[in-house]
Design a protein around this motif. Structure first.
Motif, PDB file in Angstrom:
ATOM      1  N   SER A 123      57.324  11.410  -7.659  1.00 33.59           N
ATOM      2  CA  SER A 123      58.795  10.838  -8.043  1.00 33.59           C
ATOM      3  C   SER A 123      58.498  10.207  -9.348  1.00 33.59           C
ATOM      4  O   SER A 123      59.527  10.567 -10.246  1.00 33.59           O
ATOM      5  CB  SER A 123      59.121   9.878  -7.061  1.00 33.59           C
ATOM      6  OG  SER A 123      59.451  10.033  -5.721  1.00 33.59           O
ATOM      7  N   SER A 138      61.483  11.596  -5.030  1.00 29.84           N
ATOM      8  CA  SER A 138      62.493  10.783  -4.859  1.00 29.84           C
ATOM      9  C   SER A 138      63.953  11.532  -4.878  1.00 29.84           C
ATOM     10  O   SER A 138      64.067  12.379  -5.917  1.00 29.84           O
ATOM     11  CB  SER A 138      62.584   9.615  -5.390  1.00 29.84           C
ATOM     12  OG  SER A 138      63.729   8.895  -5.036  1.00 29.84           O
ATOM     13  N   GLU A 149      65.179  10.713 -17.789  1.00 27.25           N
ATOM     14  CA  GLU A 149      65.273   9.923 -19.170  1.00 27.25           C
ATOM     15  C   GLU A 149      64.528  10.658 -20.324  1.00 27.25           C
ATOM     16  O   GLU A 149      65.090  10.389 -21.614  1.00 27.25           O
ATOM     17  CB  GLU A 149      64.519   8.481 -18.798  1.00 27.25           C
ATOM     18  CG  GLU A 149      65.142   7.718 -18.018  1.00 27.25           C
ATOM     19  CD  GLU A 149      64.132   6.728 -17.461  1.00 27.25           C
ATOM     20  OE1 GLU A 149      63.126   7.090 -16.703  1.00 27.25           O
ATOM     21  OE2 GLU A 149      64.749   5.501 -17.690  1.00 27.25           O
ATOM     22  N   ASN A 187      63.746   0.491   6.035  1.00 26.06           N
ATOM     23  CA  ASN A 187      64.701   1.111   4.978  1.00 26.06           C
ATOM     24  C   ASN A 187      65.882   0.123   4.919  1.00 26.06           C
ATOM     25  O   ASN A 187      66.331  -0.191   3.814  1.00 26.06           O
ATOM     26  CB  ASN A 187      64.890   2.406   5.380  1.00 26.06           C
ATOM     27  CG  ASN A 187      63.683   3.255   5.357  1.00 26.06           C
ATOM     28  OD1 ASN A 187      62.595   2.874   4.987  1.00 26.06           O
ATOM     29  ND2 ASN A 187      63.902   4.685   5.761  1.00 26.06           N
TER      30      ASN A 187
HETATM   31  N1  BYC Z   1      63.996  10.827  -1.486  1.00 21.91           N
HETATM   32  O1  BYC Z   1      60.934   8.389   7.844  1.00 21.91           O
HETATM   33  P1  BYC Z   1      61.348   7.936   6.662  1.00 21.91           P
HETATM   34  C1  BYC Z   1      60.513   5.268  -9.622  1.00 21.91           C
HETATM   35  C2  BYC Z   1      62.088  11.423   3.637  1.00 21.91           C
HETATM   36  S1  BYC Z   1      59.886   6.366  -8.541  1.00 21.91           S
HETATM   37  C3  BYC Z   1      63.366  12.010  -0.782  1.00 21.91           C
HETATM   38  O2  BYC Z   1      62.262   6.621   6.445  1.00 21.91           O
HETATM   39  P2  BYC Z   1      59.076   6.848   5.190  1.00 21.91           P
HETATM   40  C4  BYC Z   1      60.735   5.715 -11.013  1.00 21.91           C
HETATM   41  C5  BYC Z   1      60.683  10.831   3.699  1.00 21.91           C
HETATM   42  O3  BYC Z   1      59.829  11.179   2.915  1.00 21.91           O
HETATM   43  C6  BYC Z   1      59.604   5.339  -7.014  1.00 21.91           C
HETATM   44  N2  BYC Z   1      62.902  11.964   0.426  1.00 21.91           N
HETATM   45  O4  BYC Z   1      60.220   8.166   5.590  1.00 21.91           O
HETATM   46  C7  BYC Z   1      60.300   6.783 -11.383  1.00 21.91           C
HETATM   47  C8  BYC Z   1      60.646  11.543   5.315  1.00 21.91           C
HETATM   48  O5  BYC Z   1      60.176  13.048   4.959  1.00 21.91           O
HETATM   49  P3  BYC Z   1      58.941  13.640   5.476  1.00 21.91           P
HETATM   50  C9  BYC Z   1      59.803   6.386  -5.749  1.00 21.91           C
HETATM   51  C10 BYC Z   1      62.968  10.756   1.146  1.00 21.91           C
HETATM   52  O6  BYC Z   1      58.035   7.475   4.346  1.00 21.91           O
HETATM   53  C11 BYC Z   1      60.822   7.311 -12.943  1.00 21.91           C
HETATM   54  C12 BYC Z   1      62.027  11.660   5.459  1.00 21.91           C
HETATM   55  O7  BYC Z   1      62.956  11.547   4.526  1.00 21.91           O
HETATM   56  N3  BYC Z   1      59.533   5.414  -4.758  1.00 21.91           N
HETATM   57  O8  BYC Z   1      60.635   4.148  -9.370  1.00 21.91           O
HETATM   58  O9  BYC Z   1      58.861   6.074   6.075  1.00 21.91           O
HETATM   59  C13 BYC Z   1      61.818   6.511 -13.589  1.00 21.91           C
HETATM   60  C14 BYC Z   1      62.158  10.630   6.676  1.00 21.91           C
HETATM   61  O10 BYC Z   1      62.432   9.066   6.135  1.00 21.91           O
HETATM   62  C15 BYC Z   1      63.615   9.674   0.636  1.00 21.91           C
HETATM   63  C16 BYC Z   1      58.805   5.620  -3.748  1.00 21.91           C
HETATM   64  O11 BYC Z   1      58.258   6.595  -3.577  1.00 21.91           O
HETATM   65  C17 BYC Z   1      64.259   9.742  -0.668  1.00 21.91           C
HETATM   66  N4  BYC Z   1      64.769   8.711  -1.191  1.00 21.91           N
HETATM   67  O12 BYC Z   1      60.030   5.949   3.999  1.00 21.91           O
HETATM   68  C18 BYC Z   1      62.535   5.490 -12.735  1.00 21.91           C
HETATM   69  C19 BYC Z   1      58.356   4.591  -2.733  1.00 21.91           C
HETATM   70  N5  BYC Z   1      63.621   8.703   1.654  1.00 21.91           N
HETATM   71  O13 BYC Z   1      57.653  12.953   4.432  1.00 21.91           O
HETATM   72  C20 BYC Z   1      62.080   4.985 -11.556  1.00 21.91           C
HETATM   73  C21 BYC Z   1      57.481   4.916  -1.784  1.00 21.91           C
HETATM   74  C22 BYC Z   1      63.076   9.183   2.765  1.00 21.91           C
HETATM   75  O14 BYC Z   1      58.699  13.201   6.801  1.00 21.91           O
HETATM   76  N6  BYC Z   1      57.898   5.412  -0.505  1.00 21.91           N
HETATM   77  N7  BYC Z   1      62.669  10.448   2.367  1.00 21.91           N
HETATM   78  O15 BYC Z   1      59.091  15.053   5.233  1.00 21.91           O
HETATM   79  C23 BYC Z   1      58.343   4.781   0.212  1.00 21.91           C
HETATM   80  O16 BYC Z   1      58.608   3.544   0.324  1.00 21.91           O
HETATM   81  C24 BYC Z   1      58.906   5.584   1.521  1.00 21.91           C
HETATM   82  O17 BYC Z   1      58.126   6.676   1.581  1.00 21.91           O
HETATM   83  C25 BYC Z   1      60.411   5.777   1.620  1.00 21.91           C
HETATM   84  C26 BYC Z   1      60.504   6.500   2.891  1.00 21.91           C
HETATM   85  C27 BYC Z   1      61.076   4.259   1.792  1.00 21.91           C
HETATM   86  C28 BYC Z   1      60.788   6.487   0.317  1.00 21.91           C
END
Ligand code: BYC
Length: 315
Positions: free
Chosen positions: A48, A112, A56, A225
């Motif tokens: 992501s 993302s 950007e 979430n």
């Molecule tokens: N987009 O069971 P869930 C930044 C997927 S970059 C795409 O709730 P989880 C920035 C999820 O992966 C910051 N996919 O999952 C950079 C799962 O699929 P898989 C990015 C999404 O993991 C440049 C399925 O949906 N931040 O700030 O418990 C310029 C079911 O979801 C999304 C992070 O990566 C989504 N939005 O919770 C500017 C934060 N949402 O893998 C800014 C870290 C869900 O089972 N990640 N899915 O196939 C997290 O906190 C968690 O992984 C999430 C999802 C809250 C995103």
């Protein structure tokens, strides 16, 4: 000593560390499912950051002043840095950088949803900083306490930089909002485009989030979430006022009885389409990333040759 423990004892030691809010480190035994979940989340997070450079990066040559250009370059560079810390954290779990990159450029990896939207005006830089980095901070501050040491530690530095990113986005929007009526409208239009997608960054509603319960039990995720989405919506409302812009959700209100924000239904079908690869910019983002990877091959070769030369000189 760990090597002599049988599976049940190792599991008990792991559980005790989690219960005591202690960190799991790369040398520690961990259940295979915990390792896989971390690789999934951390690599998605790294991707992501790297794909997030594109919307950007697209505005660097067109930023309206030298100062804005310098700030935007610094921000995009920070994102590359975040991607690198996160790839390194994922590598401690046994996956290689090459494998993660392959998954991304072959379109097999998630990143993302938010980065699959276009950035047609300068005000989008403000909206990304304010809303996208704002949502990222809200989601990532609790990740500083994630149970896996290398992930939590990477998040501490990332969050500090994200705070600066969010303020610069707010300041772009504030300047536009206090400018001509056309500039104010441009800011409002950008906020209208990014508001709902930024709420979807937090992931599906809790009752449709298959990974949340286990990730929370393992203290990778500290809040669900929906809890984080609530917190973010609440944070934004006084900021809308300070900006002199309107919240695009006309049905939003705070329910005093439940203590929760009641918002209009998000377009989860749009979210699912973006995840399936059918968002407005999915194909372009991956094509661009693949091209950058191909064009960078000579740099990787040169770096490897230099490292080999240094190693043989030291031997
Ligand atoms: N987009 O069971 P869930 C930044 C997927 S970059 C795409 O709730 P989880 C920035 C999820 O992966 C910051 N996919 O999952 C950079 C799962 O699929 P898989 C990015 C999404 O993991 C440049 C399925 O949906 N931040 O700030 O418990 C310029 C079911 O979801 C999304 C992070 O990566 C989504 N939005 O919770 C500017 C934060 N949402 O893998 C800014 C870290 C869900 O089972 N990640 N899915 O196939 C997290 O906190 C968690 O992984 C999430 C999802 C809250 C995103």
């Amino acid at each position: 000593m760990t090597a002599t423990l049988d599976d049940a004892a190792q599991q008990a030691r792991f559980d005790a560390l989690i219960d005591a809010d202690e960190r799991i480190e790369p040398r520690d035994w961990m259940p295979e499912a915990y390792r896989k979940t971390l690789i999934r989340q951390i690599s998605q997070h790294a991707h992501s950051e790297i794909i997030g450079m594109q919307p950007e990066g697209n505005w660097i040559t067109r930023a309206p002043s030298l100062k804005r250009k310098a700030i935007l370059i610094a921000k995009v560079q920070d994102e590359a840095g975040h991607g690198l810390y996160l790839y390194s954290a994922a590598q401690t779990l046994g996956i290689s950088r090459e494998e993660m990159t392959r998954q991304l450029i072959e379109g097999q990896a998630r990143y993302s949803s938010i980065f699959n939207y276009h950035t047609p005006t300068w005000a989008d830089m403000g909206a990304i900083g304010w809303l996208v980095d704002g949502a990222a901070i809200c989601n990532q501050v609790p990740l500083c306490r994630a149970s896996y040491g290398p992930y939590g530690r990477a998040m501490v530095r990332i969050c500090k930089e994200e705070s600066f990113h969010q303020r610069q986005g707010f300041e772009i929007l504030l300047t536009l909002s206090r400018g001509t009526p056309q500039q104010k409208q441009m800011a409002q239009d950008a906020v209208n485009r990014w508001y709902f997608p930024s709420l979807m960054m937090f992931g599906p509603p809790d009752d449709e989030s298959p990974n949340s319960a286990q990730s929370m039990a393992w203290k990778i995720k500290r809040f669900s979430n929906d809890e984080l989405r609530q917190r973010f919506v609440g944070m934004l409302q006084p900021q809308f006022e300070a900006l002199g812009l309107e919240c695009p959700d006309k049905e939003l209100y705070f329910d005093e009885e439940t203590g929760r924000w009641v918002m209009s239904e998000l377009d989860w079908e749009e979210f699912r389409e973006v995840l399936r690869g059918n968002g407005e910019a999915n194909a372009e983002r991956i094509r661009h990333r693949r091209q950058a990877h191909d064009e960078g091959e000579w740099v990787r070769e040169a770096a490897a040759a230099f490292a080999a030369k240094q190693q043989s000189a030291a031997a």
